[in-house]
Design a protein around this motif. Sequence first.
Motif, PDB file in Angstrom:
ATOM      1  N   PHE A 193      -4.044  10.314  -4.617  1.00 14.17           N
ATOM      2  CA  PHE A 193      -4.916   9.189  -4.165  1.00 14.17           C
ATOM      3  C   PHE A 193      -6.210  10.099  -4.531  1.00 14.17           C
ATOM      4  O   PHE A 193      -7.101  10.304  -3.570  1.00 14.17           O
ATOM      5  CB  PHE A 193      -5.056   9.218  -2.687  1.00 14.17           C
ATOM      6  CG  PHE A 193      -3.498   8.474  -2.231  1.00 14.17           C
ATOM      7  CD1 PHE A 193      -3.296   7.269  -2.295  1.00 14.17           C
ATOM      8  CD2 PHE A 193      -2.541   9.329  -1.519  1.00 14.17           C
ATOM      9  CE1 PHE A 193      -2.153   6.590  -2.018  1.00 14.17           C
ATOM     10  CE2 PHE A 193      -1.546   8.735  -1.147  1.00 14.17           C
ATOM     11  CZ  PHE A 193      -1.076   7.342  -1.274  1.00 14.17           C
ATOM     12  N   PRO A 194      -6.679  10.199  -5.491  1.00 13.91           N
ATOM     13  CA  PRO A 194      -5.890   9.724  -6.903  1.00 13.91           C
ATOM     14  C   PRO A 194      -4.972  10.667  -7.426  1.00 13.91           C
ATOM     15  O   PRO A 194      -4.048  10.266  -8.120  1.00 13.91           O
ATOM     16  CB  PRO A 194      -7.023   9.265  -7.892  1.00 13.91           C
ATOM     17  CG  PRO A 194      -8.013  10.156  -7.561  1.00 13.91           C
ATOM     18  CD  PRO A 194      -8.284  10.518  -6.299  1.00 13.91           C
TER      19      PRO A 194
ATOM     20  N   ARG B  12       0.425   4.448   0.852  1.00 12.61           N
ATOM     21  CA  ARG B  12       0.484   5.291   1.912  1.00 12.61           C
ATOM     22  C   ARG B  12       1.485   4.639   3.055  1.00 12.61           C
ATOM     23  O   ARG B  12       2.234   5.344   3.617  1.00 12.61           O
ATOM     24  CB  ARG B  12      -0.656   5.285   2.700  1.00 12.61           C
ATOM     25  CG  ARG B  12      -1.964   6.195   1.823  1.00 12.61           C
ATOM     26  CD  ARG B  12      -3.137   6.299   2.628  1.00 12.61           C
ATOM     27  NE  ARG B  12      -4.281   7.064   2.017  1.00 12.61           N
ATOM     28  CZ  ARG B  12      -5.059   6.722   1.217  1.00 12.61           C
ATOM     29  NH1 ARG B  12      -4.923   5.410   0.487  1.00 12.61           N
ATOM     30  NH2 ARG B  12      -5.733   7.434   0.536  1.00 12.61           N
TER      31      ARG B  12
ATOM     32  N   THR C  28      -1.914   5.910 -12.694  1.00  9.95           N
ATOM     33  CA  THR C  28      -3.138   6.435 -12.496  1.00  9.95           C
ATOM     34  C   THR C  28      -3.678   7.171 -13.688  1.00  9.95           C
ATOM     35  O   THR C  28      -4.971   6.945 -14.175  1.00  9.95           O
ATOM     36  CB  THR C  28      -3.503   7.113 -11.208  1.00  9.95           C
ATOM     37  OG1 THR C  28      -2.729   6.086 -10.190  1.00  9.95           O
ATOM     38  CG2 THR C  28      -4.773   7.463 -11.056  1.00  9.95           C
TER      39      THR C  28
ATOM     40  N   ASP D  83       0.865  -1.037  -0.171  1.00 11.26           N
ATOM     41  CA  ASP D  83      -0.058   0.240  -0.303  1.00 11.26           C
ATOM     42  C   ASP D  83       0.769   1.380   0.138  1.00 11.26           C
ATOM     43  O   ASP D  83       1.690   1.309   0.907  1.00 11.26           O
ATOM     44  CB  ASP D  83      -0.813  -0.036   1.302  1.00 11.26           C
ATOM     45  CG  ASP D  83      -1.401   1.306   1.410  1.00 11.26           C
ATOM     46  OD1 ASP D  83      -2.731   1.485   0.714  1.00 11.26           O
ATOM     47  OD2 ASP D  83      -1.316   1.970   2.244  1.00 11.26           O
TER      48      ASP D  83
ATOM     49  N   TRP E 102      -0.191  14.091  -3.448  1.00 11.67           N
ATOM     50  CA  TRP E 102      -0.742  13.112  -2.649  1.00 11.67           C
ATOM     51  C   TRP E 102      -1.567  12.227  -3.727  1.00 11.67           C
ATOM     52  O   TRP E 102      -2.838  12.580  -4.168  1.00 11.67           O
ATOM     53  CB  TRP E 102      -1.704  13.593  -1.843  1.00 11.67           C
ATOM     54  CG  TRP E 102      -2.095  12.691  -0.672  1.00 11.67           C
ATOM     55  CD1 TRP E 102      -3.393  12.533  -0.122  1.00 11.67           C
ATOM     56  CD2 TRP E 102      -1.286  11.966   0.404  1.00 11.67           C
ATOM     57  NE1 TRP E 102      -3.480  11.514   0.913  1.00 11.67           N
ATOM     58  CE2 TRP E 102      -2.157  11.223   1.149  1.00 11.67           C
ATOM     59  CE3 TRP E 102       0.061  11.676   0.268  1.00 11.67           C
ATOM     60  CZ2 TRP E 102      -1.635  10.506   2.151  1.00 11.67           C
ATOM     61  CZ3 TRP E 102       0.604  10.766   1.529  1.00 11.67           C
ATOM     62  CH2 TRP E 102      -0.321  10.371   2.276  1.00 11.67           C
TER      63      TRP E 102
ATOM     64  N   SER F 261       2.341  11.628   5.779  1.00 13.32           N
ATOM     65  CA  SER F 261       1.453  12.589   5.210  1.00 13.32           C
ATOM     66  C   SER F 261       1.772  13.970   5.657  1.00 13.32           C
ATOM     67  O   SER F 261       2.352  14.004   6.752  1.00 13.32           O
ATOM     68  CB  SER F 261       0.078  12.080   5.802  1.00 13.32           C
ATOM     69  OG  SER F 261       0.005  12.259   7.204  1.00 13.32           O
TER      70      SER F 261
END
Length: 315
Positions: free
Chosen positions: A246-247, A117, A139, A115, A244, A297
């Motif tokens: 995501f997405p 993150r 992505t 993952d 970041w 983060s």
Amino acid sequence: MLSWDIGEAPGQFDRLGREERLDDRLVRSLWESGALVTVGPGPSVGVTGSRPAAKDHWLVTSRALFDGTEPSGESALAVTPTGSTAYDPSAHVLVGTLAGRGLFVDLARPERGQDLRRALGFLPPAEAVAAVTAVALVTWHGQAGFCPRCGAATRITAAGASRRCDGCAEDLFPRTDPAVIVAVTDDADRLLLAHQVVWEPGRYSVVAGFVEAGESLEQAVRREVLEETGVVVDRATYVASQPWPFPRSLMLGFAAHAATTALSPDGAEIERARWFARADLVTGLESGQLSLPGPASIAYRLIKRWWDAGAARST
Ligand SMILES: [Zn+2]
């Protein structure tokens, strides 16, 4: 760990300029001596080496807030040499160079890995930036197969930094959605943290939200904090940003001052909002009733910045 401060620039990762990416000979030579990294759903990325278990990861995170011990591991991106595989410009995307070596992803071969993150908390800075870039590109390519203007199919150009529409010749580039993320403090130097409806119990973070059409960052900060918590912000200062994927967000971090302290969470996205003094944070983390965002983060960095400012004042 993902670099987000310009002072920790990704020294060994180079995403390469457009001219270099359009140089077919250069790209092919990078391929021949290069390596592939795998990206998969999640999003996830192939990594190797040791890292703490997920449970320990959060423990380490809360400890790091107090004593400055950053989580550590010996992870690296898992790469495989391109070897004798032929370069395929319609599937192979050049992420950039890592320590001078070409790093590619194969869009035709997604593979589930760690993952992202979590991986970001353990990868060395340059590799974390490379991982974020790889995921962001994969992505985007997955969503940009057809031209938003005329609907025709598009194809990879510039070794994956762009796409070209075969119908109207429009060039398409990866997009990023700006989002603000805000550490709000009051006159007593308490920090405003909020709990989202969709999170596991006890998880809190700073307020964040997307910038809307026609909005400035300052307006977005004021609107998001007001909408989600009912607090009126009268000053906001930019702190730092973080990609970041995501997405496809770019998080723009702010520190803001609250003009009012009454809390009225919106109930839809934010279930609870609370002012935390440093002692409240210690109590919550040590009892296990509070959990904070992961160390990679910008949310965590904003919280730590507030924590450290108080620690500096008390010494
Ligand atoms: Zn088109």
